[in-house]
Design a protein around this motif. Structure first.
Motif, PDB file in Angstrom:
ATOM      1  N   PHE A   1     -24.248 -15.811   0.143  1.00  0.00           N
ATOM      2  CA  PHE A   1     -22.794 -16.037   0.061  1.00  0.00           C
ATOM      3  C   PHE A   1     -22.126 -14.974  -0.797  1.00  0.00           C
ATOM      4  O   PHE A   1     -21.129 -14.371  -0.409  1.00  0.00           O
ATOM      5  N   ARG A   2     -22.650 -14.721  -1.985  1.00  0.00           N
ATOM      6  CA  ARG A   2     -22.004 -13.802  -2.922  1.00  0.00           C
ATOM      7  C   ARG A   2     -21.955 -12.379  -2.359  1.00  0.00           C
ATOM      8  O   ARG A   2     -20.930 -11.692  -2.465  1.00  0.00           O
ATOM      9  N   GLU A   3     -23.040 -11.938  -1.732  1.00  0.00           N
ATOM     10  CA  GLU A   3     -23.071 -10.586  -1.169  1.00  0.00           C
ATOM     11  C   GLU A   3     -22.084 -10.457  -0.012  1.00  0.00           C
ATOM     12  O   GLU A   3     -21.418  -9.424   0.156  1.00  0.00           O
ATOM     13  N   GLU A   4     -21.961 -11.527   0.774  1.00  0.00           N
ATOM     14  CA  GLU A   4     -21.021 -11.485   1.892  1.00  0.00           C
ATOM     15  C   GLU A   4     -19.575 -11.455   1.394  1.00  0.00           C
ATOM     16  O   GLU A   4     -18.725 -10.763   1.959  1.00  0.00           O
ATOM     17  N   VAL A   5     -19.306 -12.211   0.338  1.00  0.00           N
ATOM     18  CA  VAL A   5     -17.963 -12.189  -0.248  1.00  0.00           C
ATOM     19  C   VAL A   5     -17.628 -10.783  -0.733  1.00  0.00           C
ATOM     20  O   VAL A   5     -16.530 -10.269  -0.497  1.00  0.00           O
ATOM     21  N   ARG A   6     -18.603 -10.130  -1.417  1.00  0.00           N
ATOM     22  CA  ARG A   6     -18.359  -8.773  -1.916  1.00  0.00           C
ATOM     23  C   ARG A   6     -18.036  -7.826  -0.766  1.00  0.00           C
ATOM     24  O   ARG A   6     -17.079  -7.049  -0.826  1.00  0.00           O
ATOM     25  N   GLU A   7     -18.793  -7.913   0.296  1.00  0.00           N
ATOM     26  CA  GLU A   7     -18.579  -7.013   1.432  1.00  0.00           C
ATOM     27  C   GLU A   7     -17.212  -7.238   2.078  1.00  0.00           C
ATOM     28  O   GLU A   7     -16.482  -6.280   2.392  1.00  0.00           O
ATOM     29  N   GLN A   8     -16.854  -8.491   2.274  1.00  0.00           N
ATOM     30  CA  GLN A   8     -15.589  -8.799   2.939  1.00  0.00           C
ATOM     31  C   GLN A   8     -14.388  -8.451   2.054  1.00  0.00           C
ATOM     32  O   GLN A   8     -13.388  -7.908   2.525  1.00  0.00           O
ATOM     33  N   VAL A   9     -14.486  -8.779   0.762  1.00  0.00           N
ATOM     34  CA  VAL A   9     -13.350  -8.535  -0.135  1.00  0.00           C
ATOM     35  C   VAL A   9     -13.082  -7.045  -0.270  1.00  0.00           C
ATOM     36  O   VAL A   9     -11.929  -6.597  -0.252  1.00  0.00           O
ATOM     37  N   ARG A  10     -14.133  -6.236  -0.374  1.00  0.00           N
ATOM     38  CA  ARG A  10     -13.923  -4.793  -0.547  1.00  0.00           C
ATOM     39  C   ARG A  10     -13.380  -4.123   0.707  1.00  0.00           C
ATOM     40  O   ARG A  10     -12.849  -3.019   0.634  1.00  0.00           O
ATOM     41  N   SER A  11     -13.512  -4.789   1.851  1.00  0.00           N
ATOM     42  CA  SER A  11     -13.001  -4.194   3.102  1.00  0.00           C
ATOM     43  C   SER A  11     -11.544  -4.568   3.368  1.00  0.00           C
ATOM     44  O   SER A  11     -10.949  -4.079   4.328  1.00  0.00           O
ATOM     45  N   ILE A  12     -10.981  -5.418   2.532  1.00  0.00           N
ATOM     46  CA  ILE A  12      -9.620  -5.905   2.765  1.00  0.00           C
ATOM     47  C   ILE A  12      -8.595  -4.829   2.418  1.00  0.00           C
ATOM     48  O   ILE A  12      -8.735  -4.104   1.422  1.00  0.00           O
ATOM     49  N   VAL A  13      -7.563  -4.715   3.253  1.00  0.00           N
ATOM     50  CA  VAL A  13      -6.430  -3.835   2.975  1.00  0.00           C
ATOM     51  C   VAL A  13      -5.289  -4.703   2.447  1.00  0.00           C
ATOM     52  O   VAL A  13      -4.876  -5.660   3.110  1.00  0.00           O
ATOM     53  N   VAL A  14      -4.801  -4.393   1.261  1.00  0.00           N
ATOM     54  CA  VAL A  14      -3.751  -5.184   0.626  1.00  0.00           C
ATOM     55  C   VAL A  14      -2.404  -4.858   1.274  1.00  0.00           C
ATOM     56  O   VAL A  14      -2.057  -3.695   1.470  1.00  0.00           O
ATOM     57  N   SER A  15      -1.671  -5.903   1.612  1.00  0.00           N
ATOM     58  CA  SER A  15      -0.338  -5.749   2.210  1.00  0.00           C
ATOM     59  C   SER A  15       0.724  -5.895   1.124  1.00  0.00           C
ATOM     60  O   SER A  15       0.672  -6.821   0.322  1.00  0.00           O
ATOM     61  N   HIS A  16       1.673  -4.970   1.096  1.00  0.00           N
ATOM     62  CA  HIS A  16       2.775  -5.021   0.134  1.00  0.00           C
ATOM     63  C   HIS A  16       4.088  -5.256   0.873  1.00  0.00           C
ATOM     64  O   HIS A  16       4.301  -4.720   1.972  1.00  0.00           O
ATOM     65  N   ARG A  17       4.946  -6.037   0.262  1.00  0.00           N
ATOM     66  CA  ARG A  17       6.256  -6.299   0.838  1.00  0.00           C
ATOM     67  C   ARG A  17       7.196  -5.164   0.463  1.00  0.00           C
ATOM     68  O   ARG A  17       7.674  -5.078  -0.656  1.00  0.00           O
ATOM     69  N   ALA A  18       7.448  -4.258   1.395  1.00  0.00           N
ATOM     70  CA  ALA A  18       8.354  -3.133   1.143  1.00  0.00           C
ATOM     71  C   ALA A  18       9.798  -3.607   1.308  1.00  0.00           C
ATOM     72  O   ALA A  18      10.154  -4.188   2.330  1.00  0.00           O
ATOM     73  N   ASP A  19      10.602  -3.383   0.295  1.00  0.00           N
ATOM     74  CA  ASP A  19      12.006  -3.795   0.335  1.00  0.00           C
ATOM     75  C   ASP A  19      12.863  -2.580   0.644  1.00  0.00           C
ATOM     76  O   ASP A  19      13.079  -1.724  -0.210  1.00  0.00           O
ATOM     77  N   HIS A  20      13.346  -2.486   1.880  1.00  0.00           N
ATOM     78  CA  HIS A  20      14.169  -1.342   2.282  1.00  0.00           C
ATOM     79  C   HIS A  20      15.647  -1.551   2.017  1.00  0.00           C
ATOM     80  O   HIS A  20      16.461  -0.675   2.295  1.00  0.00           O
ATOM     81  N   GLY A  21      16.012  -2.708   1.502  1.00  0.00           N
ATOM     82  CA  GLY A  21      17.394  -2.940   1.107  1.00  0.00           C
ATOM     83  C   GLY A  21      18.362  -2.994   2.269  1.00  0.00           C
ATOM     84  O   GLY A  21      17.984  -3.084   3.439  1.00  0.00           O
ATOM     85  N   THR A  22      19.651  -2.898   1.935  1.00  0.00           N
ATOM     86  CA  THR A  22      20.705  -3.063   2.940  1.00  0.00           C
ATOM     87  C   THR A  22      21.646  -1.876   3.017  1.00  0.00           C
ATOM     88  O   THR A  22      22.641  -1.932   3.724  1.00  0.00           O
ATOM     89  N   ALA A  23      21.376  -0.817   2.270  1.00  0.00           N
ATOM     90  CA  ALA A  23      22.279   0.329   2.285  1.00  0.00           C
ATOM     91  C   ALA A  23      22.364   0.912   3.690  1.00  0.00           C
ATOM     92  O   ALA A  23      21.346   1.156   4.340  1.00  0.00           O
ATOM     93  N   GLY A  24      23.592   1.132   4.183  1.00  0.00           N
ATOM     94  CA  GLY A  24      23.771   1.715   5.508  1.00  0.00           C
ATOM     95  C   GLY A  24      23.768   0.725   6.632  1.00  0.00           C
ATOM     96  O   GLY A  24      23.932   1.089   7.788  1.00  0.00           O
ATOM     97  N   HIS A  25      23.588  -0.579   6.325  1.00  0.00           N
ATOM     98  CA  HIS A  25      23.552  -1.598   7.373  1.00  0.00           C
ATOM     99  C   HIS A  25      24.898  -2.252   7.603  1.00  0.00           C
ATOM    100  O   HIS A  25      25.020  -3.143   8.432  1.00  0.00           O
ATOM    101  N   GLY A  26      25.891  -1.871   6.819  1.00  0.00           N
ATOM    102  CA  GLY A  26      27.211  -2.453   7.018  1.00  0.00           C
ATOM    103  C   GLY A  26      27.308  -3.903   6.604  1.00  0.00           C
ATOM    104  O   GLY A  26      28.127  -4.650   7.120  1.00  0.00           O
ATOM    105  N   THR A  27      26.469  -4.337   5.637  1.00  0.00           N
ATOM    106  CA  THR A  27      26.476  -5.736   5.222  1.00  0.00           C
ATOM    107  C   THR A  27      27.515  -6.020   4.144  1.00  0.00           C
ATOM    108  O   THR A  27      27.804  -7.173   3.851  1.00  0.00           O
ATOM    109  N   GLY A  28      28.040  -4.972   3.523  1.00  0.00           N
ATOM    110  CA  GLY A  28      28.992  -5.184   2.443  1.00  0.00           C
ATOM    111  C   GLY A  28      28.339  -5.480   1.112  1.00  0.00           C
ATOM    112  O   GLY A  28      29.013  -5.709   0.117  1.00  0.00           O
TER     113      GLY A  28
END
Length: 890
Positions: free
Chosen positions: A614-641
Motif C-alpha cells: 500500500f505505502r509504495e503504491e501511494v508513493r508512486e501515485q502521489v508523485r505522478s500527480i499534476v497539481v491544478s491551480h485556479r488561475a484568476d484572469h479577472g474581468t479587465a476588458g470584459h465590459g463588466t464595469g
C-alpha cells in the motif's frame, strides 16, 4: 510622542456652531437653517446606510426572514427553548413538561438582563430542591426570556404597558425605530411614539435609545406563526409539550433534511441547494447571471471553495460516474474524555462568572443586585470586553494599571471618556488578528503615536523601551510575545491568518457536506453516502500508516518527524487517501477510545495497511500527480464595469513640478518621522527642517540614528518641536489623478501587474510586454509593440506552461512577473516561495527564463483541469488568449 491637545467631539461641534454663526451674517441667503442642518449631518454623522438584503425563509416559502427584534421571533424562540426543558430527578427518566408547567414558567418575570433562572423555575413548579433541568449545569443557570419585552417594559419606557400592545403594534414601533438614521428622523420618531402611545418626552427618548437584538432569524412569518402555534397547542402521546423537531413534523417539514427528492446527475450552483444559507439575489427570471439571480454567500473564501468543489466533483462524475460514497474531513476535534469535558466546563464557568462580575461592576451592583456604587457605563458586550482588557494590565492590583507604552495610570473612568483606547498590539491591517490576545488598553496619545506599527517598531529605538518591556511582562502570556523585536516575523511564521482560515475551513466543510448530499435524494441512503471524519483523526492514521515521511520529495525539510510536508501541495492527496481508507468501524473505535482513554488510548490503536504494498503504491501515485491551480484572469476588458483587482496602492503623492536628471517626475509624500532612514534626510522637502534634521543626526547610524530621530520632537529646534510627519520627495512614476479641467493634482503608484504578454517580432525573436493592473483597465491596454508583431501567449499568475529542457516535457506555474523578470516554479511547490528561494538550505529555487529562453524551451501555454489531466497543445499550436471584447454575463 504626539500632540498635547486632542479635541473631542463636543469642541468640534462648538467650533462648527461658532463658524456658522459668524458666516450666516455674511451669507444669509446661502446658509439657511436647512443648509446648516445638512452640513452638520454631513460633518458629524455617518452617511445613511444601505439597507441590507434580507434572506428568505429556511423552508423555501420565499418570505423574508423575521428580524430577531420581531415579537413573533422572540415568542417562537422562547416557546422552543421552554418546550425543550425536561425535569431530571435522580434515578428517574427525565420528564417533559406538562402544558401547565410550561405556562407557569412563561409567567415568570425575567430579571433586568431578560434571564429566567432555573431556581425561579423550581419555585414556580414547586419542585424539590434536588430536581434539576436538563439544560442546567455549572455553566448555565437559566434561559433567555423575551429580550424585547424586557427592554420595552422597563419603567423608563412603557412601564409595563408593552405587553398589552398587539404584536402588530409592537412590530410597527420596532420597525420604525430600526429605520431612523438622521437627527431629523430621530426627532420625528420621538414625537410620533409619544403621541401614539401617550408617553412622556423622557420615555420617548428612552424608547429611541433602546438596545434591541440585531440580525434576522431563519424563518419567515408563516413558518414562525405555525411553529409557535404547534409548540403552544400540540401535545405528544403522553399529553406533554412537543419540541421543535416534532412541531416541524406537524407542519409537514423536517428539522435537518432539506433535500427535495430530485435526482441530480451533477452538482448545480451551490446557491440552488443551499438557498437557506445565502443572501438572496434579485429573483428576476430574466437575469442571465446565475449568481445575481439566485444569490451568494457573503464569505468570499467559502464562495470560491464551493464553486471549485462543484467543478472538481462534476469533472470526476463526468469521468468516472456518480460517486458511491463521499467522505469529508471536518476541521474539528475528536471526542473529549470526561476529564477534558470537566476542564472545559470549568473554564467556561470561570469565564461566565467573570463576565457577570464585570456586568455588576459596570452597573455599580453587588452580587445580590443591590446598588452599592455609581453606574460606570452601560452593560454591553463591548464594555465588558473593554473592562477585561483593563483588568489584564495588572490582574493583581486594580490601583496600578498603567499604559504599557507611556506608564501613565489608567483609571476605570478613562476607559469610557475617550482618554484610553483599544490598541491592536500587532497592527490589524497586517495581521487581521482581532482577537483578545492582540488587544490592549493604552492612552489615546500613545495609540496615536504607535499607529500601524508593532510595539518594537514604534518604541524599540527609544530610551523608554526597557520600561515598556518591563510593563509588558505583567501581561497575559499570549500578549507578551507580541512585544518582542521579531514579533511580526513570528506572526507570519505561525501562519498569519490561520485562525481566520480555520473558521472558514470549518464553515466550508459543514456546507460542503450538505451541498454534496444533494446527489443522494433518498433520506435513508443519503445519511450513509456522505459522512465525515475529524481532522485530528486523519493526522493520527496518517502517522500510523507511515505516510508522513518518504512519500514526497524533500520530506526532511519540515523539521519535526510528526509534521507532514506542507511544502508540497500533494500532501493534500495523502490526506485524501487516508480519509478514503478509514471505514466506519475504525472511525467508531477511534471516537470511543478517544472519549474513554484520551491520547494514550489512541496511541495503542493499530491501523493495518489496507493491502500489501500500500505505502509504495501511494508513493508512486502521489508523485505522478499534476497539481491544478485556479488561475484568476479577472474581468479587465470584459465590459463588466468591475475591476480585476486593486488598481494602485493607497499612498497619495503630490506633484512638485520638478524632474530629476533622468527626466523622472519628482513627487512628494508625507512619512512618519520615526520611519526615516539616513538616506531620507536629504529628501526632506522643507530646507530648514532638512538642515535641522541633518544636524541632529550627523555622524549617527543604526540604533543611535533611530534614538536621535525619536528625540527630535523634544530636543530639536523650537520651531520643530512636536513634529511627527515630514514631507519627503522622491523620483517616481505615478498614475496622475486629474480634476474636471484636466489638471493633475495628485498621483498614485501602481503596485501590481495584471498580465504578461509574449509577442513574436518580425525578426523571429520573442519579446515580453507587462501590462499593469491600472493600464489593463484602460481602453488602449497592451498596444501591439510592432505593427507586424504576433501575440503568442497571454499569461496570468498561476497559469501553466509546458516547456522542454533536456528533451523532456516539464510543467511550470507562473509565479510572478515584472518589467525586469519572469519567474516560474513547479506546480507542486508550496509554502512561502520567496523565503524558500532565499533559503540556502532549501533546494527550491525560482526559474527565471527570458522570452527567448522560453522560445528555446519550446514553451506553450497548457491547461490542467480539476482532476490533474493535462491539455498540452504542443509547440507551435495556436494557444487560446483571453478575449478583450465585452461578453454577456454567464
Amino acid at each position: 510622542m504626539g500632540y498635547d491637545f486632542y479635541p473631542g467631539r463636543d469642541l468640534l461641534e462648538d467650533e462648527f456652531d461658532a463658524i456658522m454663526d459668524e458666516q450666516v451674517g455674511h451669507h444669509p441667503d446661502v446658509l439657511t437653517p436647512e443648509v446648516r442642518a445638512r452640513l452638520y449631518e454631513i460633518v458629524f454623522h455617518q452617511r445613511p446606510l444601505k439597507q441590507p438584503q434580507i434572506g428568505t425563509c429556511t423552508f423555501g416559502s420565499g418570505e423574508q426572514r423575521l428580524a430577531k427584534a420581531h415579537p413573533l421571533f422572540q415568542r417562537r424562540r422562547l416557546l422552543e427553548e421552554v418546550n425543550a426543558l425536561k425535569i431530571v430527578r435522580a434515578g428517574q427518566v427525565a420528564e417533559r413538561l406538562t402544558p401547565e408547567q410550561r405556562d407557569n414558567i412563561l409567567r415568570i418575570k425575567p430579571d433586568a438582563k431578560a434571564k429566567i433562572s432555573f431556581a425561579n423555575m423550581r419555585k414556580a413548579l414547586k419542585l424539590d430542591p434536588e430536581a434539576r433541568f436538563n439544560k442546567e449545569s455549572e455553566n448555565r443557570d437559566g434561559i433567555l426570556g423575551d429580550v424585547v419585552a424586557v427592554v420595552m417594559n422597563d419603567k423608563t419606557r412603557f412601564n409595563g404597558l408593552w405587553v398589552h400592545l398587539t404584536s402588530e403594534e409592537q412590530w410597527e414601533l420596532i420597525n420604525e425605530l430600526e429605520t431612523v438614521q438622521t437627527d431629523a428622523e430621530v426627532a420625528a420618531f420621538r414625537d410620533w411614539v409619544a403621541v401614539k402611545h401617550k408617553l412622556t418626552q423622557q420615555q420617548a427618548i428612552a424608547v429611541t435609545n433602546a438596545r434591541l437584538p440585531q440580525g434576522y432569524g431563519r424563518f419567515g412569518d408563516t413558518v414562525t406563526r405555525g411553529l409557535s402555534d404547534a409548540l403552544l397547542n400540540e401535545r405528544d402521546v403522553d399529553g406533554r409539550v412537543i419540541v421543535y423537531s416534532e412541531a416541524l413534523e406537524r407542519l409537514g417539514l423536517h428539522h435537518s433534511d432539506f433535500r427535495t427528492g430530485e435526482v441530480l446527475d451533477e452538482l448545480p450552483y451551490y446557491g440552488e441547494v443551499l438557498d437557506r444559507h445565502i443572501m438572496p439575489g434579485s429573483g428576476d427570471a430574466s437575469e442571465t447571471d446565475l449568481i445575481k439571480r439566485v444569490g451568494r454567500l457573503t464569505n468570499p473564501t467559502v464562495h470560491i471553495g464551493l464553486n471549485q468543489l462543484r467543478r472538481t466533483v462534476n469533472t470526476l462524475i463526468a469521468r468516472y460516474g456518480p460517486p458511491k460514497e463521499i467522505a469529508i474531513e471536518l476541521a474539528r476535534e475528536l471526542k473529549l474524555t470526561d476529564e477534558e469535558k470537566k476542564k472545559r466546563n470549568r473554564e467556561n464557568n470561570e469565564n461566565r462568572v467573570a463576565a457577570e462580575k464585570r456586568s455588576r461592576k459596570l452597573l455599580g451592583l453587588d452580587a445580590e443586585g443591590n446598588q452599592i456604587g455609581r453606574k460606570i457605563a452601560d452593560d454591553t458586550g463591548a464594555n465588558r470586553a473593554l473592562l477585561k482588557l483593563w483588568e489584564e494590565l495588572n490582574p493583581g492590583n486594580c490601583l496600578d494599571r498603567r499604559c504599557v507604552y507611556t506608564g501613565k495610570q489608567i483609571g476605570i473612568d478613562m476607559l469610557f471618556n475617550g482618554e484610553a483606547e483599544v490598541d491592536h498590539i500587532l497592527p490589524f491591517t497586517a495581521t487581521l488578528d482581532d482577537s483578545n490576545g492582540n488587544k490592549i488598553v493604552c492612552t489615546r496619545e500613545a495609540n496615536r503615536f504607535k499607529r500601524k506599527r508593532s510595539p518594537f517598531e514604534a518604541y524599540g529605538h527609544t530610551e523608554d523601551w526597557d520600561e515598556i518591556a518591563g510593563r509588558a511582562a505583567q501581561l497575559p502570556r499570549n500578549k507578551r510575545w507580541r512585544f518582542e523585536p521579531d514579533a511580526m516575523a513570528k506572526q507570519q511564521e505561525d501562519g498569519g491568518f490561520l485562525a481566520r482560515q480555520l473558521v472558514d475551513t470549518q464553515y466550508l466543510a459543514r456546507l460542503a457536506r450538505e451541498y454534496m448530499a444533494s446527489l443522494y435524494p433518498d433520506k435513508g441512503e443519503g445519511s450513509s453516502n456522505v459522512w465525515v471524519s475529524p481532522g485530528r483523526m486523519t493526522a493520527m492514521v496518517r502517522r500510523k500508516l507511515g505516510l508522513d515521511r518518504g512519500i514526497l520529495e524533500n520530506d526532511n525539510l519540515t523539521g519535526s518527524d510528526r509534521d507532514k510536508n506542507r511544502l508540497d501541495h500533494r500532501h493534500h492527496v495523502i490526506d485524501a487517501v487516508v480519509i478514503a481508507v478509514v471505514d466506519r468501524s475504525l472511525l467508531q473505535e477511534i471516537a470511543r477510545t478517544s472519549g474513554t482513554e484520551g491520547e494514550d488510548g489512541l496511541n495503542r490503536i493499530h491501523v493495518p495497511e489496507p493491502w500489501d504494498g500500500f505505502r509504495e503504491e501511494v508513493r508512486e501515485q502521489v508523485r505522478s500527480i499534476v497539481v491544478s491551480h485556479r488561475a484568476d484572469h479577472g474581468t479587465a476588458g470584459h465590459g463588466t464595469g468591475s475591476t480585476a483587482g486593486r488598481l494602485h496602492n493607497d499612498t497619495a503623492y503630490g506633484f512638485t513640478g520638478l524632474t530629476d536628471a533622468k527626466g523622472n517626475t519628482i513627487v512628494v509624500r508625507r512619512k512618519p518621522l520615526g520611519s526615516l532612514k539616513p538616506a531620507d534626510i536629504g529628501c526632506v522637502r522643507d530646507p530648514d527642517l532638512r538642515a535641522a534634521l541633518a544636524t541632529h543626526v550627523k555622524g549617527l547610524d543604526g540604533k543611535a540614528f533611530e534614538q536621535a530621530l525619536a528625540s527630535f520632537h523634544r530636543l530639536g529646534p523650537l520651531q520643530f518641536r512636536g513634529v511627527r510627519r515630514v514631507r519627503v520627495t522622491e523620483p517616481l512614476s505615478v498614475i496622475p489623478i486629474r480634476d474636471r479641467d484636466g489638471r493633475a493634482y495628485k498621483g498614485y503608484k501602481g503596485d501590481s501587474n495584471y498580465r504578461y504578454d509574449i509577442w513574436e517580432m518580425p525578426d523571429g525573436k520573442w519579446r515580453s510586454q507587462v501590462v499593469s493592473m491600472f493600464d489593463a483597465h484602460q481602453p488602449d491596454a497592451g498596444e501591439r509593440p510592432h505593427p507586424a508583431a504576433k501575440r503568442l501567449m497571454r499569461l496570468f499568475r498561476d497559469d501553466i506552461l509546458a516547456i522542454e529542457r533536456g528533451g523532456e516535457r516539464e510543467l511550470v506555474r507562473v509565479v510572478k512577473f515584472s518589467d525586469n523578470q519572469f519567474a516560474v516554479a513547479p506546480p507542486h511547490e508550496a509554502g512561502a516561495l520567496k523565503a524558500r528561494d532565499a533559503d540556502k538550505g532549501d533546494p527550491f529555487k525560482y526559474i527565471y527564463p527570458s522570452p527567448n529562453t522560453l522560445k528555446s524551451w519550446r514553451a506553450r501555454k497548457a491547461e490542467v483541469d480539476e482532476i490533474g489531466r493535462v491539455r498540452d497543445p504542443g509547440f507551435g499550436a495556436r494557444t487560446r488568449v483571453r478575449r478583450t471584447r465585452p461578453r454577456p454575463a454567464a
